[in-house]
Enzyme design. Structure first.
Site, short mmCIF file in Angstrom:
data_model
loop_
_atom_site.label_atom_id
_atom_site.label_comp_id
_atom_site.label_asym_id
_atom_site.label_seq_id
_atom_site.Cartn_x
_atom_site.Cartn_y
_atom_site.Cartn_z
N HIS A 273 -13.47 10.76 2.22
CA HIS A 273 -12.34 11.00 3.11
C HIS A 273 -12.06 12.50 3.15
CE1 HIS A 273 -12.06 6.87 3.56
NE2 HIS A 273 -10.85 6.61 3.14
N LYS A 673 1.73 4.67 6.81
CA LYS A 673 1.85 5.12 8.21
C LYS A 673 2.47 4.05 9.08
CE LYS A 673 -1.99 5.54 10.60
NZ LYS A 673 -1.92 4.68 11.81
#
Length: 1011
Positions: A273, A673
């Protein structure tokens, strides 16, 4: 006339002018200029060599002045507060650099040793840290002067002073006009800079942070070593020794402790990532500087040694200045594979055996048990997504799977070959001096008859040293394994068998010490890494599987889409490598975006169609589909989805083949999120608990895979406290956790730090399995109901004001550098999904990255204030209840701690500067005022609940570090805003993009996180 600039100190420079600023003192009766209230000296003094009166005044306060790097100005600072990070940027005229006292030279070796071995409560323990920061700052100052001239340094120093004054005026509640004036002066100064100067200033501050971070990391290692010296001092709470102590105090027997230890399996899973901003070239230079810092702690230290290390550090800092810190091209998947593997060479191969030594010693000291290191269970294994994570990364092709496995195999075989060479050097035992077991001699004769032509490192006629001759064949087989030669070991078990023969022979012939010192550590590596090093997970989004399955059903025998062809080739590659590589090389297939049992069954059916066997058989663990639940809705339905799956006739035979083990992954960053910090934390906790209850009902052995982000805003935070915050009784002992980006470098770039981080995970797992599984607190039901109510309120506010507010995404894209993430060229993976511009289409990494770089840090705190305030105001006694939860409910306590860290790193003053990038003034006011209102509410409620007067009041070291870093991050933030503004005005160039990338690097280094 040339000037010396000594930030934080002042002294006579032999007739030369000196510009200086004093370190800011605390609030106990002192002015912010560091002098007593009665002093009338200005905060910043410029004087010629003939003006001695300011110097005398300052010499009267040696406890507040940094040691100068000048032969005629050496001032004491022994009584400065512990852990304070001071910056010294020293600039000298070129001639002065020829005469200076070595920065690290110990005048008193005994005093230096006392500092290095000081106990945790002794202030002297932080003297080495101050010395390193001060000296590294002096080195950097010299390099800046030499490489870019005094004008650059003047710009750096002026900005530094302005922002320190600004920060102090804010901290001491100075009039807003002063605050605004200082900020405007800094902004005007930056707006007048050309692009080259703005970039150079950014780079200067960024390198300062790189050096400061190295000093802090070295100090962590230093304190780790010092802690091992003080056996009378209570063990650290997170250490293995401290955990065993609490277990014994809780009347847990040695047998029960060992039984729990046998149930533990920890698997850090390295991902690619994109959150590591530093180039590998820069990381290597940092490591070389770190090595020299560590050498400077070795006593006795001669002047020549100190000077030599200083020379090497100066050379590396010079090289850092002359090196591109921003990547000129994105790393390829092959680059990422190589970057992920480097941590095994840097630290993990060395750290692993030490962990088991620490465990054995702790059992001996706490329980009085003498344990054979070699007999301890394998507690740690490793996984990787690098090369196998296909979710949203079109560059990860099926061939990447082969490359990842081949690179990992080559690395571990090289390590074993190196170890066997070292064994051959050490095991010089001769049959003239001692005996050798019959089994080993038989094996040696077998090799001599079946492997002709093997080179004998110690001579072909050296027949008396049987161990060396035997190891020559072992070494040859390992070398052939890298090239797939005929004589290569067919599997790791054969290699282990040869090592065990060697060990047994030594034990039978008075070689116990030799076996313990040299064979056992290698055996530990073999049992951990095998011939595959780590397990490579394959990951793909559930939507892709559904689309391909639908296409295959509707278009049997027709032309396949590119997506279907790629997925087919992926499965064929999996089938191929499972035949040619060790079976555990691939045994998990992660399904992103899982929402129902159909997402798992789609993988089952595709695997069958494409010729991949999922069921375990013989030594092959098979290929287990692992659903990843990452939205709030999917977390809420996770347990019911798994119940349906475990009852499904098509799935039950697979479950049986895996010994009824099932792995389930929980997504932290995407759930954050989707629903905000509080709701994400609570829904993850509930999903965890309900999954374990469902597993118990279905006689399933559950292993959870925690997809934790590196930063608080992505669901990260301290791993130790997160493991302890699991629901009571809902832990099998097996756990997998993602490690990514900059976190890999913080935790695994050094063997001492790697050992400590792995020990923390093992100790926390042992404690969670034993102490945390005891009867629940009687208040647990009330506490859970309270958090449920708070979560509902936080979710409502977050969805209304953030997730479903169209203004926010527009504000986010203009008021943060999210669209510049590609300028840093962090990773091969795109930062966005290709579908559109909705929040759902934005990955969690850029979402957190943008808010963090702009100092809003919204994902770390938004909605928490509303939730706490609404609950506290709902009834009498609620505030006291929340305070009790913050002390006694681990998941809530961890939440509050993580929110507090996130808010401490946020800064609305700087965020307001970023907000002015939003072109629509009305939209800007709407969004920023909404964010500001919730931030102030969250901070007010957090302090009210914790009973603190300021954030991080109970974590002074972190609070002080953030406070002292801020004035050095602020100039880079202002430069980033200025460059973004220039880009908005139509200025586009490769140089501008590069400079923006440099600001991203620098701010990330200063804040110690990216995204």
């Amino acid at each position: 006339m040339p000037q010396y600039v000594f930030p934080g100190a002042i002294g006579d420079a032999g007739g030369r002018s000196v510009t200086a600023s004093l370190p800011r003192a605390g609030r106990e009766g002192r002015r912010r200029d560091g002098l007593d209230p009665g002093s009338n000296a200005p905060p910043f003094v410029t004087m010629g060599g003939g003006d001695a009166s300011p110097l005398r005044r300052i010499l009267a306060h040696p406890d507040r002045i940094l040691l100068l790097n000048h032969p005629r100005a050496e001032l004491s600072f022994s009584s400065l507060a512990p852990s304070v990070i001071y910056s010294v940027l020293l600039i000298t005229a070129p001639m002065a650099s020829r005469v200076h006292k070595p920065l690290w030279k110990p005048d008193d070796q005994a005093a230096r040793l006392l500092e290095l071995t000081a106990a945790s409560e002794e202030p002297a323990k932080d003297n080495p840290l101050r010395r390193d920061v001060r000296s590294l700052g002096a080195v950097l100052g010299n390099v800046l002067a030499e490489q870019a001239g005094e004008e650059l340094f003047e710009s750096v120093e002026q900005l530094r002073r302005l922002m320190i004054e600004h920060r102090e005026s804010v901290r001491q509640s100075a009039p807003e006009s002063c605050d605004r004036e200082l900020m405007l002066r800094a902004q005007e100064m930056i707006s007048a800079m050309n692009l080259t100067r703005a970039y150079q200033v950014t780079k200067a501050f960024a390198i300062y942070f790189e050096l400061t971070n190295l000093a802090e990391t070295n100090h962590r290692k230093r304190r780790r070593r010092a802690g091992k010296l003080d056996h009378d001092h209570p063990a650290l709470a997170g250490s293995f020794r401290g955990t065993l102590t609490r277990m014994k105090e809780a009347a847990i027997s040695a047998d029960a402790a060992l039984a729990a230890l046998n149930a533990i399996s920890i698997t850090p899973v390295f991902t690619a990532h994109p959150t590591e901003v530093a180039r590998q070239t820069v990381l290597v230079k940092r490591r070389r500087i770190a090595e020299q810092l560590e050498k400077l702690d070795r006593l006795p230290l001669t002047s020549e040694e100190a000077e030599n290390s200083e020379l090497r550090i100066r050379a590396e800092v010079t090289s850092l200045w002359q090196t591109d810190e921003v990547r000129l091209a994105k790393p390829t998947v092959s680059d990422e594979i190589r970057m992920g593997l480097r941590y095994f060479r840097l630290s993990l191969f060395d750290a692993l055996p030490r962990i088991y030594g620490e465990i054995a010693e702790s059992f001996r000291d706490i329980y009085g048990l003498e344990l054979d290191h070699n007999a301890l269970p394998s507690l740690v294994h490793f996984g990787s997504w690098v090369g196998g994570d296909r979710d949203g990364n079109p560059l990860v092709q099926p061939d990447c799977i082969r490359d990842a496995l081949a690179s990992a195999r080559a690395l571990v075989l090289r390590e074993y070959a190196h170890e066997v060479e070292a064994l051959s050097d050490r095991l010089s035992s001769s049959r003239r001096q001692t005996s050798v077991s019959r089994e080993l001699l038989d094996r040696l004769r077998h090799y001599e008859g079946t492997m002709p032509g093997v080179a004998m490192a110690w001579g072909p006629n050296n027949t008396s040293e049987s161990y060396r001759r035997f190891l020559a064949y072992v070494f040859s087989r390992l070398r052939q394994g890298r090239d797939r030669g005929k004589a290569a070991y067919q599997n790791c078990g054969e290699f282990e068998h040869d090592l065990l023969l060697l060990r047994k022979s030594l034990l039978e012939n008075r070689g116990q010490r030799l076996a313990t010192a040299w064979i056992d550590p290698l055996l530990r590596k073999v049992r951990t890494f095998g011939f595959h090093l780590h397990t490579l997970d394959i990951r793909q989004h559930g939507r892709v599987h559904a689309d391909v399955l639908k296409e295959l059903g509707a278009n049997a025998g027709g032309t396949e889409s590119a997506q279907t062809q790629e997925l087919r080739q992926t499965f064929r590659t999996i089938a191929e490598v499972k035949r040619t590589y060790p079976a555990p090389s691939i045994c998990q297939y992660v399904i992103s975006g899982a929402e129902s049992e159909a997402d798992v069954l789609a993988v089952v059916r595709l695997a069958k169609s494409f010729g991949v066997r999922l069921a375990a058989s013989g030594g092959d663990p098979g290929l287990m589909p692992v659903p990843l639940f990452e939205s709030i809705d999917s977390l809420r339905s996770a347990a019911s989805v798994m119940r349906s799956l475990w009852n499904h006739a098509e799935y039950r035979p697979l479950l049986e083949s895996w010994g009824r083990w099932q792995e389930v992954m929980l997504g932290y960053s995407d759930s954050n999120k989707d629903g905000g910090m509080l709701t994400s934390t609570w829904e993850l906790y509930k999903a965890h608990r309900e999954l374990h209850r469902a597993a118990q009902d279905h006689d399933v052995r559950l292993r959870l895979f925690h997809g934790r982000g590196g930063t608080v805003g992505r669901g990260g935070g301290p791993t130790h406290s997160a493991i302890l915050a699991q629901p009571p009784g809902c832990f099998s002992g097996q756990i997998r956790i993602t490690e990514q980006g900059e976190v890999l470098n913080w935790k695994y770039a050094d063997a001492v730090l790697a050992e400590w981080n792995l020990e923390l995970m093992i100790a926390a797992s042992l404690e969670a399995l034993t102490l945390s599984g005891r009867p629940e607190n009687l208040d647990a039901a009330r506490w859970e109901e309270a958090v449920e109510q708070m979560s509902q309120e936080a979710y409502r506010v977050y969805r209304r004001d953030i997730a479903e507010n169209s203004d926010v995404l527009e504000y986010f894209e203009q008021a943060t550098p999210v669209n510049e993430l590609d300028a840093a060229r962090i990773g091969s993976r795109p930062s966005r999904r290709p579908r559109g511009r909705r929040l759902e289409d934005l990955r969690a990494i850029p979402w957190v990255f943008g808010w963090m770089q702009s100092r809003h840090a919204v994902p770390a705190w938004f909605g928490v204030g509303h939730a706490l305030e609404a609950f506290v105001n709902r009834g009498s006694g609620h505030e006291q209840l929340v305070r009790q939860m913050a002390r006694g409910f681990p998941v809530f306590a961890a939440l509050i701690a993580n929110v507090e860290i996130g808010m401490a790193k946020a800064d609305l003053g700087i965020a307001r500067v970023y907000s002015r990038l939003v072109k629509d003034a009305a939209l800007r006011r709407r969004v920023f005022s909404m964010l500001e209102e919730e931030f102030l509410r969250s901070r007010r409620m957090l302090l009210r609940v914790t009973g603190q007067r300021e954030l991080l009041a109970r974590n002074r070291v972190l609070a002080r570090s953030i406070r002292l870093r801020n004035p050095y991050v602020d100039p880079m933030s202002l430069i980033q805003v200025e460059l973004l503004r220039r880009k908005q005005r139509g200025q586009h160039s490769a140089e501008l993009e590069y400079s923006l990338g440099a600001t991203i690097n620098g701010i990330a280094a200063g804040l110690h996180n990216t995204g």
